[in-house]
Scaffold this active site. Structure first.
Site, PDB file in Angstrom:
ATOM      1  N   ARG A   1      26.794  15.331  60.373  1.00 53.08           N
ATOM      2  CA  ARG A   1      27.944  16.065  60.126  1.00 53.08           C
ATOM      3  C   ARG A   1      28.769  15.669  61.258  1.00 53.08           C
ATOM      4  O   ARG A   1      28.264  16.074  62.277  1.00 53.08           O
ATOM      5  CB  ARG A   1      27.813  17.647  59.664  1.00 53.08           C
TER       6      ARG A   1
ATOM      7  N   LYS B   1      20.933  29.493  58.439  1.00 47.98           N
ATOM      8  CA  LYS B   1      21.554  30.383  57.411  1.00 47.98           C
ATOM      9  C   LYS B   1      21.411  29.775  55.918  1.00 47.98           C
ATOM     10  O   LYS B   1      21.133  30.216  54.942  1.00 47.98           O
ATOM     11  CB  LYS B   1      23.060  30.858  57.531  1.00 47.98           C
TER      12      LYS B   1
ATOM     13  N   ARG C   1      20.277  17.614  63.076  1.00 50.46           N
ATOM     14  CA  ARG C   1      20.388  17.848  61.719  1.00 50.46           C
ATOM     15  C   ARG C   1      21.227  16.772  61.147  1.00 50.46           C
ATOM     16  O   ARG C   1      22.093  16.011  61.433  1.00 50.46           O
ATOM     17  CB  ARG C   1      21.421  18.996  61.616  1.00 50.46           C
TER      18      ARG C   1
ATOM     19  N   ARG D   1      33.211  35.770  58.348  1.00 53.62           N
ATOM     20  CA  ARG D   1      33.061  35.179  59.603  1.00 53.62           C
ATOM     21  C   ARG D   1      34.010  35.868  60.521  1.00 53.62           C
ATOM     22  O   ARG D   1      33.963  35.477  61.804  1.00 53.62           O
ATOM     23  CB  ARG D   1      33.235  33.712  59.597  1.00 53.62           C
TER      24      ARG D   1
ATOM     25  N   ARG E   1      32.012  25.502  68.172  1.00 57.12           N
ATOM     26  CA  ARG E   1      31.864  26.446  67.158  1.00 57.12           C
ATOM     27  C   ARG E   1      30.947  27.667  67.712  1.00 57.12           C
ATOM     28  O   ARG E   1      30.942  28.711  67.131  1.00 57.12           O
ATOM     29  CB  ARG E   1      30.876  25.603  66.192  1.00 57.12           C
TER      30      ARG E   1
HETATM   31  P1  AMP Z   1      29.515  26.140  57.898  1.00 63.54           P
HETATM   32  O1  AMP Z   1      28.806  24.844  56.884  1.00 63.54           O
HETATM   33  O2  AMP Z   1      29.352  27.231  57.288  1.00 63.54           O
HETATM   34  O3  AMP Z   1      28.904  25.905  59.130  1.00 63.54           O
HETATM   35  O4  AMP Z   1      30.989  25.728  58.101  1.00 63.54           O
HETATM   36  C1  AMP Z   1      31.452  24.601  58.719  1.00 63.54           C
HETATM   37  C2  AMP Z   1      33.077  24.870  59.015  1.00 63.54           C
HETATM   38  O5  AMP Z   1      33.749  25.293  57.793  1.00 63.54           O
HETATM   39  C3  AMP Z   1      33.098  25.938  59.994  1.00 63.54           C
HETATM   40  O6  AMP Z   1      32.984  25.381  61.339  1.00 63.54           O
HETATM   41  C4  AMP Z   1      35.020  26.335  59.648  1.00 63.54           C
HETATM   42  O7  AMP Z   1      35.454  25.330  60.292  1.00 63.54           O
HETATM   43  C5  AMP Z   1      34.640  26.212  58.185  1.00 63.54           C
HETATM   44  N1  AMP Z   1      34.339  27.477  57.663  1.00 63.54           N
HETATM   45  C6  AMP Z   1      33.203  27.889  56.867  1.00 63.54           C
HETATM   46  N2  AMP Z   1      33.238  28.949  56.541  1.00 63.54           N
HETATM   47  C7  AMP Z   1      34.312  29.648  56.946  1.00 63.54           C
HETATM   48  C8  AMP Z   1      34.793  31.097  56.882  1.00 63.54           C
HETATM   49  N3  AMP Z   1      34.099  32.170  56.141  1.00 63.54           N
HETATM   50  N4  AMP Z   1      35.825  31.414  57.400  1.00 63.54           N
HETATM   51  C9  AMP Z   1      36.498  30.148  58.401  1.00 63.54           C
HETATM   52  N5  AMP Z   1      35.882  29.090  58.370  1.00 63.54           N
HETATM   53  C10 AMP Z   1      34.865  28.828  57.615  1.00 63.54           C
END
Ligand code: AMP
Length: 210
Positions: free
Chosen positions: A156, A13, A123, A88, A167
């Site tokens: 990460r 994404k 990654r 989300r 996740r």
């Molecule tokens: P991402 O970089 O989008 O994979 O986000 C990393 C982490 O941030 C996720 O696993 C969640 O813990 C948190 N996170 C990111 N976006 C959201 C969201 N819209 N709602 C809730 N938690 C989020």
């Protein structure tokens, strides 16, 4: 132009959203990036989010929704934006709707859990600027060093295999129902993941009809 990018963690994404944002001159808004920069800066928001993120859980909706609404009301968002990793949950999507925010397209990158598990192990992200690489698919010119800013590339913490599994579970339970939510509104455009980043970009542009 307001676009939502849906897809499992590691579906690509962020990579695709950045390309679309650059092509159309609109901001790329990633709630994950906003949380990570807050954690790095040691803010109250960062402190609230950290334990959830480290466990692969979602940050509570009330924290995320307020932060997102603040961001999309900033001046650079007046001609549109692309959302990556948000909404989300159904509650987040409903909050956007309640705030009167409508979208033009919702892209969902379709990819199997097996491919995700393989992909996440490779990654790497830049500690300084957040740029994303993959040891096999998108390697940096010099191992361990960011092409863009020279920063150190790290894995990460939430890309560890057990956390990725958690996740993915959260994705299927909490986020996947958004596909129905947006399909009912006639906005959903599913795009199959392709073997390369460029082919997936082409498939997305085709789905967007642009
Ligand atoms: P991402 O970089 O989008 O994979 O986000 C990393 C982490 O941030 C996720 O696993 C969640 O813990 C948190 N996170 C990111 N976006 C959201 C969201 N819209 N709602 C809730 N938690 C989020």
């Amino acid at each position: 132009m307001k676009i939502i990018m849906l897809g499992a963690p590691g579906a690509g994404k962020g990579t695709q959203a950045k390309k679309i944002a650059a092509k159309y001159g609109i901001p790329h808004i990633s709630t994950g990036d906003i949380f990570r920069s807050n954690i790095k800066a040691g803010t109250e928001l960062g402190k609230k989010a950290k334990s959830f993120i480290d466990q692969g859980l979602l940050v509570p909706d009330e924290v995320t929704i307020g932060m997102l609404l603040d961001r999309i009301h900033e001046a650079d968002c007046k001609n549109g934006y692309i959302l990556d990793g948000v909404p989300r949950t159904i509650a987040q999507a409903a909050a956007l709707e309640k705030a009167g925010i409508t979208f033009d397209d919702v892209i969902s990158i379709e990819i199997s859990d097996e491919t995700i598990m393989e992909r996440m192990s490779g990654r790497r992200v830049c500690e300084s600027c957040g740029a994303s690489y993959h040891m096999v698919a998108v390697p940096p010119k010099q191992e361990g060093v960011c092409d863009k800013c020279g920063g150190k590339l790290v894995q990460r913490k939430d890309d560890a295999p057990e956390t990725v599994k958690a996740r993915l579970e959260v994705y299927h339970k909490e986020t996947e129902p958004l596909k129905d939510f947006y399909a009912q509104r006639g906005l959903l455009k599913p795009v199959e993941n392709q073997p390369s980043v460029e082919e997936t970009s082409r498939a997305i542009l085709h789905a967007l009809g642009r």
